[in-house]
Structures are given as C-alpha cells and as structure tokens.
Design a protein around this motif. Structure first.
Motif, PDB file in Angstrom:
ATOM      1  N   SER B  40       0.830  -1.208   0.000  1.00  0.00           N
ATOM      2  CA  SER B  40       0.000   0.000   0.000  1.00  0.00           C
ATOM      3  C   SER B  40       0.864   1.256   0.000  1.00  0.00           C
ATOM      4  O   SER B  40       0.599   2.211  -0.747  1.00  0.00           O
ATOM      5  CB  SER B  40      -0.921  -0.019   1.218  1.00  0.00           C
ATOM      6  N   CYS B  44       0.652   3.606  -3.323  1.00  0.00           N
ATOM      7  CA  CYS B  44       0.170   4.961  -3.033  1.00  0.00           C
ATOM      8  C   CYS B  44       1.301   5.972  -3.196  1.00  0.00           C
ATOM      9  O   CYS B  44       1.089   7.079  -3.701  1.00  0.00           O
ATOM     10  CB  CYS B  44      -0.424   5.027  -1.631  1.00  0.00           C
ATOM     11  N   PHE B 258      -5.445  10.197  -4.661  1.00  0.00           N
ATOM     12  CA  PHE B 258      -5.924   8.959  -4.039  1.00  0.00           C
ATOM     13  C   PHE B 258      -4.793   8.284  -3.269  1.00  0.00           C
ATOM     14  O   PHE B 258      -5.011   7.720  -2.190  1.00  0.00           O
ATOM     15  CB  PHE B 258      -6.496   8.006  -5.092  1.00  0.00           C
ATOM     16  N   GLY B 262      -5.241   8.380   0.500  1.00  0.00           N
ATOM     17  CA  GLY B 262      -5.503   6.971   0.801  1.00  0.00           C
ATOM     18  C   GLY B 262      -4.325   6.303   1.478  1.00  0.00           C
ATOM     19  O   GLY B 262      -4.479   5.570   2.465  1.00  0.00           O
ATOM     20  N   ALA B 278     -11.098   3.102   2.116  1.00  0.00           N
ATOM     21  CA  ALA B 278     -12.149   3.238   1.102  1.00  0.00           C
ATOM     22  C   ALA B 278     -12.937   4.525   1.303  1.00  0.00           C
ATOM     23  O   ALA B 278     -13.281   5.225   0.340  1.00  0.00           O
ATOM     24  CB  ALA B 278     -13.071   2.024   1.149  1.00  0.00           C
ATOM     25  N   PHE B 281     -10.844   7.326  -0.068  1.00  0.00           N
ATOM     26  CA  PHE B 281     -10.898   7.436  -1.523  1.00  0.00           C
ATOM     27  C   PHE B 281     -12.189   8.137  -1.972  1.00  0.00           C
ATOM     28  O   PHE B 281     -12.165   9.039  -2.803  1.00  0.00           O
ATOM     29  CB  PHE B 281     -10.826   6.047  -2.173  1.00  0.00           C
TER      30      PHE B 281
ATOM     31  N   THR C  38     -11.121  -5.128  -1.105  1.00  0.00           N
ATOM     32  CA  THR C  38     -11.277  -3.678  -0.989  1.00  0.00           C
ATOM     33  C   THR C  38     -10.186  -2.941  -1.731  1.00  0.00           C
ATOM     34  O   THR C  38     -10.446  -2.002  -2.498  1.00  0.00           O
ATOM     35  CB  THR C  38     -11.278  -3.283   0.502  1.00  0.00           C
ATOM     36  N   LEU C  42     -10.310  -0.306  -4.944  1.00  0.00           N
ATOM     37  CA  LEU C  42      -9.783   1.063  -4.872  1.00  0.00           C
ATOM     38  C   LEU C  42      -8.770   1.339  -5.975  1.00  0.00           C
ATOM     39  O   LEU C  42      -8.837   2.365  -6.657  1.00  0.00           O
ATOM     40  CB  LEU C  42      -9.162   1.324  -3.497  1.00  0.00           C
ATOM     41  N   SER C 139     -15.634   1.149  -1.001  1.00  0.00           N
ATOM     42  CA  SER C 139     -14.766   0.753  -2.109  1.00  0.00           C
ATOM     43  C   SER C 139     -15.604   0.281  -3.286  1.00  0.00           C
ATOM     44  O   SER C 139     -15.302   0.583  -4.443  1.00  0.00           O
ATOM     45  CB  SER C 139     -13.773  -0.332  -1.672  1.00  0.00           C
ATOM     46  N   PHE C 142     -17.179   3.417  -4.797  1.00  0.00           N
ATOM     47  CA  PHE C 142     -16.181   4.156  -5.574  1.00  0.00           C
ATOM     48  C   PHE C 142     -15.971   3.502  -6.945  1.00  0.00           C
ATOM     49  O   PHE C 142     -15.938   4.175  -7.978  1.00  0.00           O
ATOM     50  CB  PHE C 142     -14.866   4.193  -4.789  1.00  0.00           C
TER      51      PHE C 142
END
Lengths: 447, 447, 447
Positions: B40, B44, B258, B262, B278, B281, C38, C42, C139, C142
């Motif tokens: 993540s 990200c 995001f 996020g 979530a 986002f 999830t 995303l 999620s 979205f």
C-alpha cells in the motif's frame, strides 16, 4: 546470484526464507501469497504498459512537427505488435524448456493452464495445483509481455523522422518474436548466461541494451536525417517540437519504472519479498533523481546553460543504470550508479553525433550506454566481473548481428527509408496523409 | 485524535481493533499484514510521485510559451532534489526521536534496517524482527519522501516566469532538507503539536499550506512579473499557453491524490484500515468534484462565463481542503468541505491580485487558503478549535519566517530574479538557451 | 452465466470454490480477503477514474483549437457531476432492492455502513459484521461510481464543437442520476435481464453502448457542425488539432481499462479470482492490440495510407468489444473479438458520416457499434444468443428513448446549440471567454 525471472514455485526469496524460518512463525498462507504475487504482477505490469505512453510522449515531444503523427502511430503500433508476437511465439521461446541452453521451445500461443481454468470454472480440487505454481500464469505472461514493448520503443525514437512505417513494424515483429526472446532465454529463461552467473535484475542489458543495440545498428544502416550533419563536422540542431510532452513522457517513464523494477522482484507475498521490493522502489527513484541532478550540473558547467532534454535523458539514464541491480542495500550506492548514468549521457550524446550516428531522441546514450554501465556496476557488489562482461558482449553481439541482418534484408528488399522529398515534406503527410497540428501554422516549410 | 504518521507497530487502527476483537476471529496474520501495508505504501507512494508530473503539466499549461521549458526543468529538478535532501537529512529530522519536541535527529542517510537486509539475504531468524516493525522501512520512507516534493512543487508554480532557476533550486534544498521536515516533526513525527491535539490526516497544513507559505513569501520578495499590474489597480491577464495540458495536470493531481490521502491511512492489513481507506478514496473524489462544480457555478454567476482555469483550481482546492480530514463518515460532509474550498479559490484569486501578489498559477489560493480552511474544518468534527488554530498559526509563522530569511539571503547574495531583458525574452532562451515550441511561431514577440 | 456486480458475500468465484475445496486446504482468511477485495476495488477504481483524463485528452486532441478549452471543461465537469449524482440517488437506484425487477430504490445518499464506522472507531465486536459483507461498501461504491462517468464521457466527444455547456451538463445529470442507473439495475443490480441470463462482464452494453446511444440520439437531435456535410454527399474533414494528445488519451484509456475490466472481477482474495483477473488483464490488452493492427491494415489497404486516428479508435473499439467477456479462456479469442471491433470502426465511421450524423471523435463507432458486437460475441461462448440480443435491444431502446426525451425537452426549452456566429467563433471564446492556445496564432480564422 543468478536470477531466473520465471519461477516455478514460490518466489525468489520467499520460499527460501519460509523454509529457513520453520513452522514456528505465522506465515503467509499459500493462497494469499498466490493472490498477492498475482496482483503485484498485474499492477506492476500495468505500470510498465504505461511506459509505452511515456515513450510515445517523449518521442512526440522530441521530433519535429512534421513527423509527429507518424511517431505516435509507430508507438501504439509497436506496443500492439510486440504483445501479439510475444503471445504467438515469444514467451515460449524465452521460457519454455531452456534448461541451461540457448533457446526455448518453438510452440505457438501461451494461455492459462488447465488447472487454473478448471478452478475458475468451479473445480475446487484444482486449488492445490494452481497454488503450487505460485502465481497465475497469465499474470506472469502479462508482466513479461510489457517488457518486450519497452525494448521495441527504444528503437522507434532513434530512427524517427526518416524510417518508413511498415519496414519499421516488420523489424518490430522480428525483434519481439525472435531476437528479444532468444537473448532473454539465456538469462531469465534459465539459459547458459544465468548458469554462468550473469545477473540482470530487471533488464539493463536484456531490455534496454537490447533495444539500444537494435537502434544503433538501425541508425547506422538507415543513415542520418538529411541535413543533420554538415561539412567540417558540423552538427545541425533539429530541436524537439513540444518540450512539455517530452517532459511528460519522462515522468511517465519514471512512474512506470516502479513497476518495471519493483515488479521484477516477482513476488510480494512474504516479508522478505515485500521489504526487498520497497528497497527497489526507493533505489529506482533515487537513481533517477541523481541522474537528473548530475546531468543538470554537467550541462551548466560545460555549456553554461542547463539543457532540459539532457536533464530528461539524465533521468532515463539513471533509471536504466539501476535496473540491473535495484536492490542494493544502500540508497547512496543507487544514487552513485544513477548519477554516473546521467553523466554518461551528457558525454555520449555529442560523441555519437561526432560519429554521425543520428539518434533523434538520444536513446542510444540513455539506454545502451547507461545499460552497459549498469550491468557492469553489478559486479562491484557481486564480484562477477567476468560474467557481467561476458553477458554484455554476448548479448551485444547477438542482438547487433541479428538486427543488422534484418535491417539489411529490409533495406535491400522493400527499402527502409522514405525518399528525400518525403523526408522534406515530413512523414506525416507522406506516409499518413495527415498533419499532427493542422491549425498551428507549422510544417515542412519551417525547419 | 492526534496522528503520528510513522507508526512503530501495526497501523493506526488495526492493532487496537485486533486487540479488542480478541482471538476468536480469524485475523490477518502478521506477515501478510506486513506485505499488504508495504505494498500500500509503495503503490500509493507511486501515485503521489505521479503528482510531480501533474504539477509539471499544470504549470506548463498555465505559463506562457517563452517560459515553458524552464518550468518543465524546475519541476523535474525539484522532484529530484527534494528526494535527495529527504534521504540525506530530511527524514531523520522529521521522524527520528522527536518525542514530543520540536525537531528530530541530525543524522545522515536513511536506509533499510539490518534486520530487513538479513532477512532478504536469507536469514530466516530475522523474520520476527522485521514483522514487528509492521511494514518495510523503505516503503515508509518512499511514501514520506514523495510528500516533500509536493510541497516544493507548489512554490514553482507561483514564482514562475521570473525566478532564476538555480536560486529557486537552492530554496528547494533548504525547504526539503530543513523547513519541511522540522514543521513535519511537530505533527507526524510525534512532536509538540501532535501531543497537543492538532490533527492533519494527510497534510492540508503540513504539505499544502507549507508549500503555500513558502510560495507567498517568495512572491512578495520576488515581486510581480513585469507588466502584470498596471496603473489604477489594473490587472493585466497573462493567459496560460496550452490549456489542455493544464487540464491534464489537474487530472493527474486528482489521480495522485488517491495515493496522497488513501496511503496516509498508513495501513491496509486489517478490515478497519481497509474500510477507512475506502472512505478516504470516496471522500477525496467527492470533495474535488464539489470544488469543480462550485467554482463553475460561481464563475458563471459572477462573470457570466465559466472559467476553465478556475474550475481546475476548484478541483485542486477541494482536494487540498479535504486532505486534513478525508475520513469523515459522510460523503456529503466531504463535499461541503471541498465545495467551500472551491468557493474560496474563486474569491482568493482576484483578492491576491488586488494585493499585487503575483501568483502565476493560483497556487496560493488553491493550496494555502484552501489548506487553512481544510485544517480548520477538522475542528467541526473533532471539536479541537484551539488546537487546529494553534497548528495553523505555528506552522504558518515558522514556514513564513524561515522561508523569508532564505529568500532574502538569496536575493541579496546571488540574486533571485532574471533581468528585465531576460524576462522579456523569456526564461527559456535566457537561462536554457532553447525554446519549448521552436516551430510554432510563438515567443517573446507576442505577449 | 448471469453476473451480479454487487455481491453480498465473498466474491463471484471465491465463495463457491472455497465451499467446494473444503477445509483441507489453507484458505485466505476472511479479513485478509476483505482487505484484498477492498484494495482491488480502490486501485482498479482509481485506474477507471484515470479514463476521465483519457477522454479529456482524446477529445482535446480531436477537436479544433477554437473548441478545446470548452471540451476540457466539459470533461472535468461531467466527471464531477456524474459522481455527485451517483452518490445522491444513482447508486441506490441501481443496486438497492432491485430483486429481479426494473429499478432499485429511490433513497438519497450512500455512505459507509454503521458496522464499518463502528469498527473503524474501535469497536472490535463489529469485525465479523464488516467482514461478512466481503469488502468495504465505499470501495464498491467508488468502483461503481467511476463507471458512470465513463458513460457520460462518450457523449461529450460526439457532441463537441456545437453543444452549449450547461444543457450538456444538465443531460449528464439525468444520464448519471436516472438513465444509467435504471438500465444498470436490470443487469448488475440483479434485475430482470440478469435473471433472464443476459451477461455483460464489465459493460460493453451497460456502459459503452449506453453512452453510445445517448450520444447517437444527441447527435441526431443536435445536428451536424456547420459546414461538415456539403452538397452531393460531400464530407468535409475537420481534422483534430493536436494529435499527440489524442494518442496520449488512447494510451490513458488503455491503461485505465485494466482497472475497468480487471476490477470487474469484483474480488481478488482467492486463487480463482486472482487467476481470472489475470486472464482479464491479458485479454483486455490483446483485444486492444488486435484492434490497432486490424484498423491499421484495413486503412492501409482501403485508403493506401495508415490513419492514426483510426488506429487509435481501433484500440478503443477492441477494448470496448472485449469488455462484455474479458475472461474468455484463450487469448486468441480475445484478439478475434477485439480485431473485429477494430474492423467495425473502420467501416462504421464513414457509414455514420454518410448518414450525416456528425460524431466529432468517432465515439458512436468505437463505443456503440463495438459495444453491440462485444455483447453479442458473448453468446458464441455462452450460447445465450436470445438473451444477449434481448439485452442489447432492451437497453438500446430504453436509453435511446429516454435520452431523446431529455434532448428534445432541452432543445425546446433552454436550447442546446450555440448560435451560428458562436460556432464560427468557437465555443471557447463564445462560452468561456478564453482561448486554449492564446499565443499560437490559431483560432476561428483558420478553419
């Protein structure tokens, strides 16, 4: 430290560690690991696909307006063709049954395994068979496929503004169906170079130098653009038409490279794999950053002006250089490798011009020269100088010779170069019958 | 609800929940959680890196043609330099041993931990030590590093078209090595502001206002572009050269955000973390959407025309505003926060012009004004009005004063502004010796 | 093989397989699966959001300079509005309590569940309730939301260069709040078409044809651009202003489509889901590649020139075509489906011109024609010819009739078309009071 890109079990690092760690610790369960490794291939592969857009923008920005639509077409076409060829024969030639040798198997098509299809169809008994593979076979195929297109993209930039579109695309067919997979089989397919101890983590040589050698032989056989080299060694600048797009393209490549190098960890589902992937991301970024800064400083000192296109190529050279070994333990070493890459590009670009080899976007400097450097630099850590040099030379010779044969055959059959009038008019009007910027008052009359 | 961005164990939410849930439920095993949290951070973080491209395109689109190559160069250079400075000293200054205080430790370089390197090297006994950290240290470093560049990007837009490249880059060095990390240590490093109860989820103040204050002091000290402000309060429009690129840049920033918001969840490996990510986002997207719609409606009502650049800045202002608190439970609240951000930008842009502060791209309005609003708006949910105002003022003062000192020192030593002739000619020719659009018949003669 | 896009438990494939596999095998634990599913929503949703930038660039590149700022504004505005409408009523209309019927429930707002908020707030007892949902509700929201914007984007391209901005945006409101959700409820919401056996994996019909029908009725009611169709069936070319941006837009769409189709697997947390997602990625890529190559070859044979814009539309048509069924077992079948899509676009574009339906970017050919083909092609695998044709016709009629009503109401109330003078001047100056390229010597005088 040889590395096979196609793993048969559970990832380069994860499996060994899991064995060593013993059953006392909680471990990633095999199905979770399967999902993680597969997702990593898919997301990283998508980032590498995005590099095709990066090359398209970089080259669109660096050619002249009259050849812009043509370079756009070549880029989307080569990405498409490379994928098709890799599906039809390339992947099997690179990975199927190489077994220490010089080539894989000549069988067509590569699709999902029967066990996967059965599991997807609801046959729960196939779960173990699927998991034993370690990741989904199509996620691996997807990830390997996007690398072929990268090699082909390098060629399009160097040869822009004078090569005809169909001969170029025929070359792409041979490169991605035959030349790239065969040399790739020597290392990532488990062939003779990997057995010997040659190491190339994500393809400084296998992808970037391969594209670079193909571009170099093409540039020599194709010849320079009309008017590029004047008498008495004069080099006439033919500046790129729209530099923000070249900048955008470099940023796109930089982003995509996280997938290129990071995904080449080939696994995510263990602490060791995840930690190493993080090191790869950090080093990849910092090698590029060092390439930019070194190229800026050098152009400032040498030319008293900072050259934007040199800074962009410095980023690319830094990225190419670290690609052979992006998991070095210390970031400062990655910066050193990338910084030297950035320096090499500043000196290589005028040198290649001096040799009257016309490389429109500087791809030979950024991908071939920095790729050789990066591959060689692995040996400072691993001590395998002989093996690295052997690999550089072997792949260089193989790609150069086979590329030269293809270029020469094309040259003396259908021809590879547009006529002088067409070159003057621009490839967009000559070959595509259109203009890239029809309202902007540009075109063949200006440059 | 203070939040330390550097966690020492298992993620902000996950660990507490796991404890509360007890052993009866299946839980994410620690190594899987390590892989998820690390991945993540990496994905990200890559999205946040992409924002550097967004700023480059936004600014390329909004400056005039004669200053375009220069702004491209500044953007790729500042991203590179920010990363290097953050590696060399910034990260440690921000996160190492702050402990309720005002600054971290002054030690150089930040690299992978010994336990991680040992595990990667095959030492299975190190697995527990690595997992106890909760995520790979380099993935965290990578994620934090890309935020520094965002702060620096804000400055480049405001000061475009008249600042010299090297003095600007020296300012970036100080900003990313010293100013940003110190104020960051006060909150995300666990310093005095976080102890007090100041909250800034992903950096409305710590990143966007910080960049905004640095830009504001720079704009005042640097002065307006020649001809921007005429007699009798007249403001001469100097429209952006290529608006599709400004639009592209805004979309790039939106996508990157995001990752910005996020990823600031800092963890993925628990149901609570994933569910909150979530929400982040969704809210991030809808705050931007509201910012666009409000800015459109307002410009239609006020000026009888919709202003594209205002709509773009409305999106950015909406994103900046929600950044301090993107995990509010209801989307309509996020839309309210973002919509107010969009409104503020419509009123702030002409106001700042009235003060004769020349902000080429509207960054002070979009990042500083909306950043203050978003940080303040946290208190409507958390009730911590005093703490939020304290944080806004403390960081505002610190960044403004230190930035002003640096700008003034630069101004009275090497100078920060190009000459009038160079400004007239354009920075591209003056400082880089090139043109961004050499074939398009534009340049200094037109505007 | 009906498919409900909103799952109530554990993913389309995973749950069945897990049941079948029995307890003997290690399985992904439910909380890990929750995090994976999830995160997949995303990241894939972010990629689909990115397609909004793709449409903006594609359309910016294909309109004329005098209408460029306007199309940029429409694109960012429609993305914003679509999200807001989908939050306010659309999602519930599409997914809440459809139950075999024709419409969901009319309730406003869609926010995180109470159980999720409680868990995030630290109430560990809610963990089971959250996990039982299978993924975070936001999620899913979205991911579904970004699809609405795609449908709206298709309309903006077709109607460019003559539609007024506010009437267009009002149409977007109705499309995304009412028309799209109602037809969507028939299939993905579990309505009558899904009960019958109609199948559309990621929206060849539900998204792309829906956008296409709305665009087609709009184009008929709005009329062609002034001067587009001359006497004796003459079609005057009005070439796109900046083709590299159109190329970039296509690459952006291609990248985003991995999220569009891949994320429509709706789950990642099982070996079967991950393996199927990988097949989807590979097929999506290769259908586009085939679309490009077929369009290139056909334009070469028919017109003796390769048409870049046709190649770009070939990619899009290939992507649209495979969207109804991207998880076919063999890649060559995906290539066949995509290749036919690419061929259809080459023939449909001149045919639609012959009917004097003015589609500025070719969106009706690429999205509607290829969408019908792709939806029909599902039946070659599933054998459900009657069901597929029923769905194509039912949704086509519903969207066409409702769209026509909205367009006609708008036409005879506030009006939908700019005046002849405004069209001549360009929408940028007429409606926005600005120019997209103010320094480049272009504008209404040229074309």
């Amino acid at each position: 430290m040889t590395q096979l890109r196609k793993l048969t079990a559970a990832g380069a690092i994860g499996s060994a560690v899991l064995l060593a760690a013993g059953p006392a610790l909680a471990q990633v369960d095999p199905e979770t690991k399967f999902a993680l490794d597969t997702f990593s291939f898919l997301i990283c592969g998508a980032l590498v696909m995005w590099m095709a857009a990066g090359f398209a923008m970089l080259e669109s920005g660096l050619v002249r307006t009259k050849n812009t639509a043509s370079i756009c077409l070549k880029n989307i076409a080569l990405y498409s063709i490379a994928g098709i060829c890799y599906y039809v024969v390339g992947y099997n030639l690179m990975y199927a049954g190489v077994d220490g040798g010089y080539i894989g198997s000549l069988s067509i098509f590569y699709d999902a395994s029967d066990a996967e299809l059965a599991l997807i169809g609801g046959d729960g008994e196939q779960l173990q068979g699927v998991i034993d593979n370690g990741y989904s076979v199509m996620s691996d195929w997807f990830f390997q496929m996007v690398f072929v297109a990268t090699a082909a993209s390098i060629v399009s930039g160097t040869l822009a503004e004078r090569i005809r579109v169909w001969p170029f695309l025929i070359f792409v067919v041979v490169l991605s169906a035959v030349i790239y997979p065969i040399q790739g089989s020597w290392v990532w397919g488990g062939g003779w170079l990997s057995e010997m101890g040659f190491s190339d983590f994500a393809g400084s040589t296998l992808v970037h130098s391969t594209g670079g050698w193909a571009a170099l032989t093409g540039a020599i056989i194709l010849g320079a653009r009309k008017g590029k080299y004047g008498p008495e060694g004069r080099v006439n600048p033919m500046p790129g038409a729209i530099l923000p797009l070249a900048t955008l393209g470099t940023f796109v490549l930089w982003l995509g490279w996280f997938g290129f190098n990071g995904g080449s960890q080939l696994a995510l589902g263990s602490a060791a794999d995840a930690a190493n992937m993080a090191i790869v991301f950090a080093n990849t970024n910092m090698a590029a950053a060092a390439g930019v800064v070194v190229a800026m400083l050098l152009t400032q000192f040498i030319y008293r002006k900072i050259d934007l296109t040199m800074a962009l190529n410095g980023a690319i050279a830094g990225l190419v250089a670290i690609t052979a070994n992006p998991d070095v333990p210390a970031v400062w070493w990655a910066m050193l490798v990338g910084g030297v890459g950035g320096a090499l590009v500043v000196f290589a670009v005028p040198l290649i011009d001096k040799l009257k080899i016309d490389d429109v976007v500087g791809a030979i400097s950024a991908h071939l020269v920095a790729g050789i450097w990066g591959t060689f630099a692995v040996a400072f850590e691993d001590g395998n100088f002989v093996e690295q040099i052997t690999g550089i030379i072997a792949i260089g010779l193989f790609v150069s010779i086979t590329s030269a044969i293809v270029w020469l055959v094309l040259k003396f059959t259908i021809g590879i170069r547009v006529s002088e009038e067409e070159e003057e008019l621009g490839l967009d009007r000559a070959e595509l019958g259109m203009e890239a910027y029809p309202e902007f008052g540009t075109g063949s009359g200006r440059l």
